[in-house]
Design a protein around this motif. Structure first.
Motif, PDB file in Angstrom:
ATOM      1  N   SER A  25      34.162 -40.134  40.493  1.00 23.46           N
ATOM      2  CA  SER A  25      33.563 -39.217  39.826  1.00 23.46           C
ATOM      3  C   SER A  25      33.407 -38.015  40.707  1.00 23.46           C
ATOM      4  O   SER A  25      33.881 -37.663  41.687  1.00 23.46           O
ATOM      5  CB  SER A  25      31.828 -39.775  40.073  1.00 23.46           C
ATOM      6  OG  SER A  25      31.507 -39.974  41.400  1.00 23.46           O
ATOM      7  N   PRO A  26      32.835 -36.827  40.091  1.00 22.10           N
ATOM      8  CA  PRO A  26      32.871 -35.511  40.766  1.00 22.10           C
ATOM      9  C   PRO A  26      32.179 -35.804  41.991  1.00 22.10           C
ATOM     10  O   PRO A  26      32.571 -34.754  42.841  1.00 22.10           O
ATOM     11  CB  PRO A  26      32.198 -34.716  39.546  1.00 22.10           C
ATOM     12  CG  PRO A  26      32.425 -35.449  38.233  1.00 22.10           C
ATOM     13  CD  PRO A  26      32.345 -36.896  38.601  1.00 22.10           C
ATOM     14  N   GLU A  27      31.071 -36.259  42.100  1.00 21.58           N
ATOM     15  CA  GLU A  27      30.268 -36.292  43.255  1.00 21.58           C
ATOM     16  C   GLU A  27      31.175 -37.003  44.278  1.00 21.58           C
ATOM     17  O   GLU A  27      31.316 -36.655  45.575  1.00 21.58           O
ATOM     18  CB  GLU A  27      29.005 -37.028  42.991  1.00 21.58           C
ATOM     19  CG  GLU A  27      27.915 -36.363  42.132  1.00 21.58           C
ATOM     20  CD  GLU A  27      28.433 -36.289  40.677  1.00 21.58           C
ATOM     21  OE1 GLU A  27      29.172 -37.260  40.326  1.00 21.58           O
ATOM     22  OE2 GLU A  27      27.742 -35.744  39.907  1.00 21.58           O
ATOM     23  N   GLU A  28      31.812 -38.064  44.092  1.00 20.11           N
ATOM     24  CA  GLU A  28      32.582 -38.757  44.838  1.00 20.11           C
ATOM     25  C   GLU A  28      34.026 -37.923  45.417  1.00 20.11           C
ATOM     26  O   GLU A  28      34.177 -37.953  46.620  1.00 20.11           O
ATOM     27  CB  GLU A  28      33.129 -40.294  44.133  1.00 20.11           C
ATOM     28  CG  GLU A  28      31.875 -41.076  44.278  1.00 20.11           C
ATOM     29  CD  GLU A  28      32.331 -42.275  43.571  1.00 20.11           C
ATOM     30  OE1 GLU A  28      31.629 -43.312  43.330  1.00 20.11           O
ATOM     31  OE2 GLU A  28      33.528 -42.185  42.815  1.00 20.11           O
ATOM     32  N   GLU A  29      34.524 -37.362  44.526  1.00 20.52           N
ATOM     33  CA  GLU A  29      35.560 -36.505  44.930  1.00 20.52           C
ATOM     34  C   GLU A  29      35.274 -35.366  45.768  1.00 20.52           C
ATOM     35  O   GLU A  29      35.823 -34.990  46.441  1.00 20.52           O
ATOM     36  CB  GLU A  29      36.329 -35.991  43.519  1.00 20.52           C
ATOM     37  CG  GLU A  29      37.382 -35.177  43.618  1.00 20.52           C
ATOM     38  CD  GLU A  29      37.831 -34.849  42.439  1.00 20.52           C
ATOM     39  OE1 GLU A  29      39.237 -34.328  42.278  1.00 20.52           O
ATOM     40  OE2 GLU A  29      37.340 -34.666  41.611  1.00 20.52           O
ATOM     41  N   ASP A  30      33.957 -34.578  45.399  1.00 20.85           N
ATOM     42  CA  ASP A  30      33.574 -33.557  46.249  1.00 20.85           C
ATOM     43  C   ASP A  30      33.000 -34.224  47.641  1.00 20.85           C
ATOM     44  O   ASP A  30      33.232 -33.244  48.660  1.00 20.85           O
ATOM     45  CB  ASP A  30      32.380 -32.865  45.646  1.00 20.85           C
ATOM     46  CG  ASP A  30      31.875 -31.624  46.211  1.00 20.85           C
ATOM     47  OD1 ASP A  30      32.975 -30.671  46.279  1.00 20.85           O
ATOM     48  OD2 ASP A  30      30.672 -31.518  46.606  1.00 20.85           O
ATOM     49  N   ARG A  31      32.568 -35.181  47.777  1.00 23.48           N
ATOM     50  CA  ARG A  31      32.168 -35.874  49.088  1.00 23.48           C
ATOM     51  C   ARG A  31      33.031 -35.992  50.130  1.00 23.48           C
ATOM     52  O   ARG A  31      33.090 -35.611  51.177  1.00 23.48           O
ATOM     53  CB  ARG A  31      31.247 -37.264  49.040  1.00 23.48           C
ATOM     54  CG  ARG A  31      30.739 -37.868  49.798  1.00 23.48           C
ATOM     55  CD  ARG A  31      30.272 -39.118  49.768  1.00 23.48           C
ATOM     56  NE  ARG A  31      29.183 -39.238  48.701  1.00 23.48           N
ATOM     57  CZ  ARG A  31      28.866 -40.179  48.065  1.00 23.48           C
ATOM     58  NH1 ARG A  31      29.397 -41.575  48.442  1.00 23.48           N
ATOM     59  NH2 ARG A  31      27.908 -39.930  47.197  1.00 23.48           N
ATOM     60  N   ARG A  32      34.500 -36.424  49.554  1.00 24.07           N
ATOM     61  CA  ARG A  32      35.376 -36.769  50.797  1.00 24.07           C
ATOM     62  C   ARG A  32      36.221 -35.417  50.796  1.00 24.07           C
ATOM     63  O   ARG A  32      37.235 -35.577  51.613  1.00 24.07           O
ATOM     64  CB  ARG A  32      36.373 -37.773  49.898  1.00 24.07           C
ATOM     65  CG  ARG A  32      37.095 -37.093  48.554  1.00 24.07           C
ATOM     66  CD  ARG A  32      38.081 -38.295  48.104  1.00 24.07           C
ATOM     67  NE  ARG A  32      38.642 -38.006  46.728  1.00 24.07           N
ATOM     68  CZ  ARG A  32      39.314 -38.689  46.090  1.00 24.07           C
ATOM     69  NH1 ARG A  32      39.221 -40.160  46.537  1.00 24.07           N
ATOM     70  NH2 ARG A  32      39.974 -38.486  45.169  1.00 24.07           N
ATOM     71  N   ARG A  33      35.644 -34.226  50.532  1.00 27.82           N
ATOM     72  CA  ARG A  33      36.545 -32.868  50.905  1.00 27.82           C
ATOM     73  C   ARG A  33      36.182 -32.552  52.268  1.00 27.82           C
ATOM     74  O   ARG A  33      36.772 -32.092  53.050  1.00 27.82           O
ATOM     75  CB  ARG A  33      36.244 -31.761  49.937  1.00 27.82           C
ATOM     76  CG  ARG A  33      36.520 -32.302  48.486  1.00 27.82           C
ATOM     77  CD  ARG A  33      36.387 -30.776  47.742  1.00 27.82           C
ATOM     78  NE  ARG A  33      36.795 -31.087  46.332  1.00 27.82           N
ATOM     79  CZ  ARG A  33      38.026 -30.969  45.669  1.00 27.82           C
ATOM     80  NH1 ARG A  33      39.092 -30.800  46.614  1.00 27.82           N
ATOM     81  NH2 ARG A  33      38.362 -31.118  44.516  1.00 27.82           N
TER      82      ARG A  33
END
Length: 388
Positions: A151-159
């Motif tokens: 999800s966009p949230e999961e993708e952003d969190r791992r940055r």
């Protein structure tokens, strides 16, 4: 002969597709769209669009549906496949928002010709993707490996953890460059990471007793400027990481991460990488988890040949590298755990050899144990917890 003549002629591929199958070959400049539609026989249509032209892509899909309706009198849905690559998942999300079935495939899992010299063009790759999608929708097992887009949230969190790793590499690069410049002048005891790095630079003397040359000193000062900028950014990234873990813990959204932090030898960075790079996903069994991390074995068995090629390295490289680091640190921080004892016994049985191979096996076992502990609360045997 008469009986054979009355049998219907079999086509090379199914004509009653039930959908319009489309593959996307993406690049920065052009998009190649390959489609196979009902009523068009075995011929695949190819269209080219300017890279990033989403509106043109949707218009093309509408055109394909209209042409198919004119030929067959029926309306067919569109199924799209694309390779996971530099474009990320934004195109996949756009298609899903338009109620179009979209799949992202791992390019390394697609079967290709094993000829020494094989032809490779975007046209061939597009047709291969369509045939792979057909086989996947028919239910053929292991025809390819589809990616589960985050999800966009999961993708952003791992940055956060990925940016920290990049900054660490840049910090090492600048430190090594400064040390190399000084070592060529006979100076080997300078530490650029100390707080008094600028003051101590003024007192340095070369191996033959001279002051540092003017241009060399100016170059080192500029390197220190870049190094201090990286150190400042590292502090901000680590503060954002800690704040993220704190906020999620208060919301009870990252309870598995908090559980990981209770283990001795697991800090905020390890816990964040483990969760954001792998454990946030759902795995049916330990084999799927090991395959995702690239820690699954790859045997080579054919006739009398029976050898092991090592781990596949086909999964998430960040998760795999972190697990190898954690395996080495576990021997120091958790020496009495069952996994550490298993490693020591295996090393002793091999006469002290194969430590690197066994540490990879330990990393795989440790990943499975941490997954069971973080998701189901299964405490590892002999594991030590941090004091409350």
């Amino acid at each position: 002969m008469q009986q054979l003549a009355n049998q219907p002629e079999q086509a090379a591929i199914r004509i009653d597709l039930g959908a319009i199958f489309v593959s996307l070959e993406l690049s920065r400049s052009n998009w190649l769209i390959t489609s196979l539609s009902p009523g068009a026989g075995e011929k695949m249509s190819k269209h080219s669009l300017r890279g990033g032209d989403v509106a043109g892509l949707l218009r093309l899909f509408a055109t394909l549906q209209e042409k198919t309706r004119a030929r067959t009198g029926e309306w067919f849905r569109i199924i799209v496949i694309q390779e996971a690559g530099l474009d990320g998942f934004w195109i996949h999300r756009v298609l899903q928002a338009e109620a179009i079935e979209s799949h992202v495939v791992d390019a390394a899992s697609i079967l290709v010709s094993r000829r020494r010299r094989r032809a490779k063009t975007d046209k061939i790759d597009g047709e291969t993707l369509v045939r792979t999608l057909l086989a996947y929708k028919r239910g053929e097992p292991r025809v390819c490996s589809m990616v589960k887009p985050p999800s966009p949230e999961e993708e952003d969190r791992r940055r956060i953890c990925r940016e920290r790793k990049t900054l660490i590499a840049e910090r090492v690069e600048h430190v090594n460059r400064i040390k190399g410049l000084l070592f060529a002048q006979g100076v080997g005891d300078y530490e650029p990471l100390r707080r008094d790095r600028r003051a101590s630079l003024e007192d340095l003397r070369t191996g033959d007793g001279r002051a540092l040359p003017f241009h060399l000193k100016a170059q080192i000062v500029r390197e220190l400027d870049r190094l201090e900028l990286i150190l400042e950014q590292l502090q901000k990234v680590e503060a954002a990481r800690d704040q993220l873990l704190l906020d999620r813990a208060e919301m009870n959204d990252l309870a598995p991460v908090v559980r990981l932090l209770q283990l001795k030898g697991v800090g905020a960075e390890f816990a964040n990488v483990l969760w954001s790079e792998g454990l946030y996903r759902h795995f049916d069994n330990r084999r799927q988890l090991a395959a995702y991390a690239g820690l699954a074995p790859t045997p080579w068995k054919s006739g009398s040949i029976d050898s092991e090629q090592g781990v596949s390295k086909a999964g998430n490289p960040r998760l795999r590298g972190t697990m190898v680091q954690m395996a080495w640190l576990r021997l120091r921080h958790q020496p009495n755990s069952a996994l550490s004892q298993w490693f020591k016994q295996r090393v002793e049985c091999n006469g002290g050899r194969l430590r690197k191979s066994l540490i990879v096996a330990l990393a795989r076992k440790l990943l499975v144990a941490l997954w069971q502990y973080a998701t189901a609360g299964v405490v590892m045997e002999g594991a030590a917890l941090k004091p409350a």
